[in-house]
Structure formats: C-alpha cells, structure tokens
Design a protein around this motif. Structure first.
Motif: not given
Length: 230
Positions: A26-32, A183-196
């Motif tokens: 999944e690719i998404c944008e970071l919303d603080l 662009k970062a490699v993140c872990e969101k709720r236990g799942k890996l994703c790419n995030m801008y």
C-alpha cells in the motif's frame, strides 16, 4: 525485546527490504492528524539527522538556505533536552584546510553553540567555529560523526504505537518550507507500507521524545529510536 546483536538488527532490516521488493505494498501519504504518536526507528533517525545537520553548515547559513542565522549562536533553538555533537571520524585529525578536527558541541540543552564551518565562511559570518572543511574540496563543509541525544523520556507503550517509520527510500529537505520530504518504509498497524512524508522539521524536533532504548551507531550517527507526539 531489545536486539543486542548488531548482526541480527542488520539482518532484519535487509529482510524487510527484500520483502518490499517482492510484495506490492500500500502507498499512502502521512497525515499527522491520524496518529497520536509516531515511532521513528534508529535507522530512519540516522537518515533524518544526516539531512538535518546541513542546516548548521555555515555555507547554508551564508546563502540563507538555513533557518538559522549567524546571530542565532547563544540562543535557544530547541527543547532543553536536545543535544547535537559533531565527532571526528576515527583517524581524521585535520580538515581540508589543515585545521585540527575536534569534538564540537553544536547544540547543548537546546542552546545553539557552534556551526560547522571552514575558515572562509567563519570570517564571512564573523564566527569562531572552524575545522569542518571538506577534505577534498576545502571550500565546502563536511560533517563527520554526529551524536544526537534527546533526554525527555516518554512512557508510551509499544502496543499503543500505530505507525512506525522504519527507514527512508529517499529523503530531502524542502528549504522553502523547512520540511522533510520523501518516501518511507513504514509499519502501520502491523502491516508494511510505503508512505510519502512531508513533515515540518520543527514538528519533529519540538515534539520528540526518547524511549528507554539504548543508543547505537547507525552509520555515522549515534542515535536511538525516538517518539514523535504531535
């Protein structure tokens, strides 16, 4: 659990990257506004610090690319628990101008003490900081090892952290808005994703906390995992 073995820490990072090249993420944008807190892992923190330190280059200050000015020395620029120290590379004793390279406190307890500079920029800015001329191109500035410390502790539980920034595929500074973008490699709720990522620099450093984790050398940066609470 804290991984004490450097080999296994590196192996886990390599396994993550290998998985990213194989899977569609999944690719998404970071919303603080979506997250109460963000964990930035030490590898990502090292990349952030290596970009952030350029704001202390006398060449950037002279060109007015930095948010700091020559008269910022001696003023509070960060929270009082914030420390930034330049440490020479092992076996490098002199910079490109032949000036001795020494351990230099850049920020101590949130107070700006020094810039990274060579003699020509020091003269232009009328500052005393020297010893950071690039070895190959003395007209340029070069940073060596950087020790980053933030001493304000946070007791957030690991299970309450929804987003972790593991590392960056690319990262730069937007000098118009003084933001980290990339662009970062993140872990969101236990799942890996790419995030801008597009985060104002001060949103990170004004709201950064340390966890009860040991610091370590990640490349040329001595740092640890950090928590951002905005």
């Amino acid at each position: 659990a804290i991984l004490e073995n450097v080999y296994y820490r590196k192996k886990i990072s390599e396994d993550i990257l290998k998985k990213l090249t194989q899977d569609k993420l999944e690719i998404c944008e970071l919303d603080l506004k979506e997250y109460k807190c963000i964990l930035i892992k030490s590898r990502a923190m090292a990349e952030i610090i290596n970009k952030y330190i350029t704001l202390y280059y006398a060449s950037y200050i002279h060109a007015q690319k930095s948010c700091f000015r020559a008269n910022s020395i001696g003023k509070r620029i960060a929270k009082k628990e914030f420390n930034l120290i330049s440490v020479p590379h092992q076996e490098i004793y002199f910079d490109g101008e032949g000036v001795a390279v020494t351990r230099k406190k850049i920020v101590e307890n949130g107070i700006l003490l020094n810039f990274l500079s060579n003699s020509s920029y020091a003269a232009c800015l009328e500052i005393s900081s020297i010893g950071d001329a690039d070895l190959d191109m003395p007209d340029n500035i070069l940073h060596h090892n950087i020790v980053f410390e933030v001493q304000s502790l946070d007791n957030t539980r690991h299970e309450d952290i929804i987003l972790q920034i593991l590392e960056f595929e690319n990262l730069s500074i937007d000098f118009d808005t003084y933001s980290f973008v990339g662009k970062a490699v993140c872990e969101k709720r236990g799942k890996l994703c790419n995030m801008y990522i597009n985060i104002k620099i001060m949103d990170i450093f004004d709201n950064i906390y340390s966890l009860k984790m040991p610091s370590m050398w990640v490349g040329n940066v001595y740092t640890a995992d950090a928590l951002i609470k905005i």
